[in-house]
Design a protein around this motif. Structure first.
Motif, PDB file in Angstrom:
ATOM      1  N   ALA A  30       2.466   4.859  -7.439  1.00 28.99           N
ATOM      2  CA  ALA A  30       1.482   3.844  -7.032  1.00 28.99           C
ATOM      3  C   ALA A  30       0.060   4.359  -7.183  1.00 28.99           C
ATOM      4  O   ALA A  30      -0.342   4.741  -8.271  1.00 28.99           O
ATOM      5  CB  ALA A  30       1.773   3.356  -5.635  1.00 28.99           C
ATOM      6  N   GLN A  31      -0.706   4.407  -6.094  1.00 30.84           N
ATOM      7  CA  GLN A  31      -2.132   4.684  -6.198  1.00 30.84           C
ATOM      8  C   GLN A  31      -2.423   6.149  -6.511  1.00 30.84           C
ATOM      9  O   GLN A  31      -1.541   7.007  -6.485  1.00 30.84           O
ATOM     10  CB  GLN A  31      -2.831   4.220  -4.932  1.00 30.84           C
ATOM     11  CG  GLN A  31      -2.742   2.715  -4.714  1.00 30.84           C
ATOM     12  CD  GLN A  31      -3.148   1.904  -5.925  1.00 30.84           C
ATOM     13  OE1 GLN A  31      -2.319   1.228  -6.511  1.00 30.84           O
ATOM     14  NE2 GLN A  31      -4.405   1.961  -6.298  1.00 30.84           N
ATOM     15  N   ARG A  37      -2.151   6.578  -0.897  1.00 30.87           N
ATOM     16  CA  ARG A  37      -0.721   6.301  -0.769  1.00 30.87           C
ATOM     17  C   ARG A  37      -0.269   6.301   0.694  1.00 30.87           C
ATOM     18  O   ARG A  37       0.601   5.528   1.068  1.00 30.87           O
ATOM     19  CB  ARG A  37       0.074   7.315  -1.594  1.00 30.87           C
ATOM     20  CG  ARG A  37      -0.149   7.160  -3.087  1.00 30.87           C
ATOM     21  CD  ARG A  37       0.878   7.922  -3.889  1.00 30.87           C
ATOM     22  NE  ARG A  37       0.670   9.362  -3.866  1.00 30.87           N
ATOM     23  CZ  ARG A  37      -0.095  10.014  -4.715  1.00 30.87           C
ATOM     24  NH1 ARG A  37      -0.759   9.364  -5.666  1.00 30.87           N
ATOM     25  NH2 ARG A  37      -0.213  11.328  -4.647  1.00 30.87           N
ATOM     26  N   LEU A  44       1.812  -0.818  -0.294  1.00 32.90           N
ATOM     27  CA  LEU A  44       2.529  -0.331  -1.471  1.00 32.90           C
ATOM     28  C   LEU A  44       4.016  -0.655  -1.393  1.00 32.90           C
ATOM     29  O   LEU A  44       4.662  -0.873  -2.420  1.00 32.90           O
ATOM     30  CB  LEU A  44       2.302   1.172  -1.638  1.00 32.90           C
ATOM     31  CG  LEU A  44       0.835   1.589  -1.822  1.00 32.90           C
ATOM     32  CD1 LEU A  44       0.727   3.082  -2.060  1.00 32.90           C
ATOM     33  CD2 LEU A  44       0.181   0.819  -2.963  1.00 32.90           C
ATOM     34  N   GLY A 237      -0.535  -1.616 -10.219  1.00 35.73           N
ATOM     35  CA  GLY A 237      -1.328  -1.456  -9.012  1.00 35.73           C
ATOM     36  C   GLY A 237      -2.800  -1.650  -9.261  1.00 35.73           C
ATOM     37  O   GLY A 237      -3.204  -2.337 -10.213  1.00 35.73           O
ATOM     38  N   TYR A 469      -4.994  -4.048   0.919  1.00 37.19           N
ATOM     39  CA  TYR A 469      -5.046  -2.651   0.475  1.00 37.19           C
ATOM     40  C   TYR A 469      -6.387  -2.005   0.825  1.00 37.19           C
ATOM     41  O   TYR A 469      -6.440  -0.912   1.402  1.00 37.19           O
ATOM     42  CB  TYR A 469      -4.803  -2.612  -1.040  1.00 37.19           C
ATOM     43  CG  TYR A 469      -5.193  -1.337  -1.727  1.00 37.19           C
ATOM     44  CD1 TYR A 469      -4.465  -0.170  -1.526  1.00 37.19           C
ATOM     45  CD2 TYR A 469      -6.282  -1.301  -2.592  1.00 37.19           C
ATOM     46  CE1 TYR A 469      -4.821   1.005  -2.166  1.00 37.19           C
ATOM     47  CE2 TYR A 469      -6.642  -0.135  -3.231  1.00 37.19           C
ATOM     48  CZ  TYR A 469      -5.917   1.015  -3.021  1.00 37.19           C
ATOM     49  OH  TYR A 469      -6.268   2.174  -3.650  1.00 37.19           O
TER      50      TYR A 469
END
Length: 486
Positions: A30-31, A37, A44, A237, A469
């Motif tokens: 993900a990030q 994260r 997420l 993402g 987010y």
């Protein structure tokens, strides 16, 4: 025969398993930073649930099934590259023009589009070297957009194409023409629009002004190519290629005097130097992912006159915009402190910003598989970070899209060596691969309504999570309490 069929089936199964595991590992990453994260783990998890529900690996396998029609479109894109457009890219490479001055390149690109039945309007959004080209045989939705770039880097030796933008225009044109011709010939619904976007290497890139002016309105898919030294693809993402950026100019004003009696003046150049020193002193209190990079644009005109004006141009970067705001405040305060220390004054002039875009696996994974299919080299199997398909984050936060980046150089971006590779076999091969993969992905998107729906569902699902987010990250970056001295 039965044993052979079993072997083939097992090979296909293993291929699907490998693809699925790579896609899953992308979702797990993900990030970009551990802080992101951890702080946004709930968001997420929602994103991962969305990704699992899409079954991207199934879409990729289905889209890549044999198709004579798609092969014809791809072959046409390759033919245009081999016969004419690689040569055009080489010409533009040898005539570099920096952002907003790309008149020669625009003339070359737009003339070619007009020769291939595109109606071209130059000067859109009030930008002299921005243009839009619409195929005259367009036939409704889906609307396929192609981004063309052509600006050179600003170097100490003059303009140079160390990021290979010189051939990004020809690549996009090859795919656009091939796809437009197919849609018209077969009477398939769909439209092709190309967007000439100048000054990618400037702040602000023209895409932001074009986006604000509504130039990209109505586009269902956007595609773009860009040079790289290895073939990779992003995870789904929020992200950008080169971190979130605040562009800022710090303009210092002092007072002139003879250098033999400098106390009669106030030295603006010393203020700029103090700004750099202040930033260096602060680096230990910045998170390690931060990047603060500046150059001195003005610093005086003669050594015997105290400089009464000096200008520094900075890019302040961080992987997310929430902590970037804190870094920006630190640098602004460093400039104010430099002015106080030197008896000068400072004007802080914002010069634009770039923010996260959205990347979607339904497009990125298909594009990546096509790059491999058509011969991309130096392929990185491990997933990368999330990265919108264009650098501003504005367009890629509103329109789903994909960037095609087959290896086109053995050198890093923004180097003279990468410029040399633009004219070499490694560059030419990668450019053709990008054009083929771009044409194939455009074909699949245009001819499969259910695939378009899957792309839209993923894009809108991720976009809906963006505010949540960012709110999650705010809680992770609470600055320490600094108490008054006693």
């Amino acid at each position: 025969m039965r044993h052979l069929l079993t072997c083939v089936s097992m090979k296909q199964l293993l291929s699907v398993i490998v693809l699925a595991s790579l896609i899953f590992s992308q979702k797990a990453l993900a990030q970009e930073t551990p802080t992101e994260r951890e702080a946004a783990k709930d968001v997420l998890q929602k994103m991962n649930s969305l990704e699992r529900s899409l079954e991207t690996e199934t879409w990729v396998k289905r889209m890549m099934a044999p198709s004579a029609a798609r092969d014809q479109v791809v072959a046409r894109a390759k033919e245009l590259m081999d016969k004419e457009l690689i040569a055009m890219g080489d010409e533009i490479t040898k005539h570099p023009e920096v952002g907003f001055q790309e008149k020669w390149a625009v003339e070359k690109l737009t003339a070619y589009l007009r020769q291939h039945n595109f109606d071209v309007k130059v000067g859109v959004a009030g930008l002299e070297t921005a243009f839009v080209g619409r195929f005259k045989g367009n036939n409704g939705a889906p609307n396929l957009g192609v981004i063309l770039e052509y600006d050179a880097l600003r170097g100490t030796k003059g303009a140079f194409h160390g990021d290979q933008h010189s051939t990004q225009g020809p690549i996009g044109i090859a795919a656009a023409v091939a796809m437009a011709e197919y849609l018209e010939k077969t009477h398939t619904p769909g439209s092709v629009v190309v967007f000439g976007t100048p000054a990618e290497e400037m702040m602000l890139p023209a895409k932001i002004d074009m986006h604000k002016a509504g130039v990209f309105n109505g586009i269902d898919l956007m595609v773009r190519s860009h040079s790289v030294s290895s073939t990779a693809r992003p995870a789904p993402g929020f992200g950008t290629c080169c971190l979130n950026i605040d562009g800022v100019k710090y303009i210092f004003s002092g007072a002139p005097a003879h250098q033999m009696t400098p106390w009669n003046g106030r030295n603006a150049l010393e203020a700029v130097i103090q700004l750099f020193n202040n930033i260096d002193a602060m680096r230990s209190t910045m998170r390690p992912e931060a990047r603060v990079q500046g150059v001195i644009l003005e610093g005086g005109t003669a050594p015997n006159v105290v400089p009464d004006r000096a200008v520094a141009d900075f890019y302040i970067r961080y992987p997310d915009s929430e902590y970037l705001a804190q870094v920006r405040e630190m640098v602004d305060n460093a400039a104010r402190a430099a002015a106080l220390a030197t008896g000068t004054k400072v004007k802080i002039e914002p010069d634009g910003n770039l923010r996260d875009g959205i990347s979607v696996s339904t497009l990125d994974e298909l594009g990546f598989e096509y790059l491999k299919k058509y011969g991309a080299t130096h392929v990185e199997a491990a997933p990368g970070k999330p990265m919108g398909y264009e650098e501003t984050g504005s367009v890629s936060s509103d329109i789903p899209g994909v960037e095609f980046s087959a290896q086109t150089s053995t050198a890093p971006n923004h180097t003279y060596e990468m410029e040399s590779d633009t004219l070499a076999e490694i560059g030419h091969k990668g450019f053709v691969t990008d054009a083929e993969a771009m044409a194939a992905t455009m074909f699949d998107f245009a001819t499969h309504a259910d695939y378009r729906a899957a792309v839209k569902r993923e894009f809108e699902g991720i976009k809906a999570l963006k505010a949540e987010y960012q709110n999650s990250l705010k809680k992770a970056y609470e600055p320490p309490i600094v108490r008054d001295p006693k």
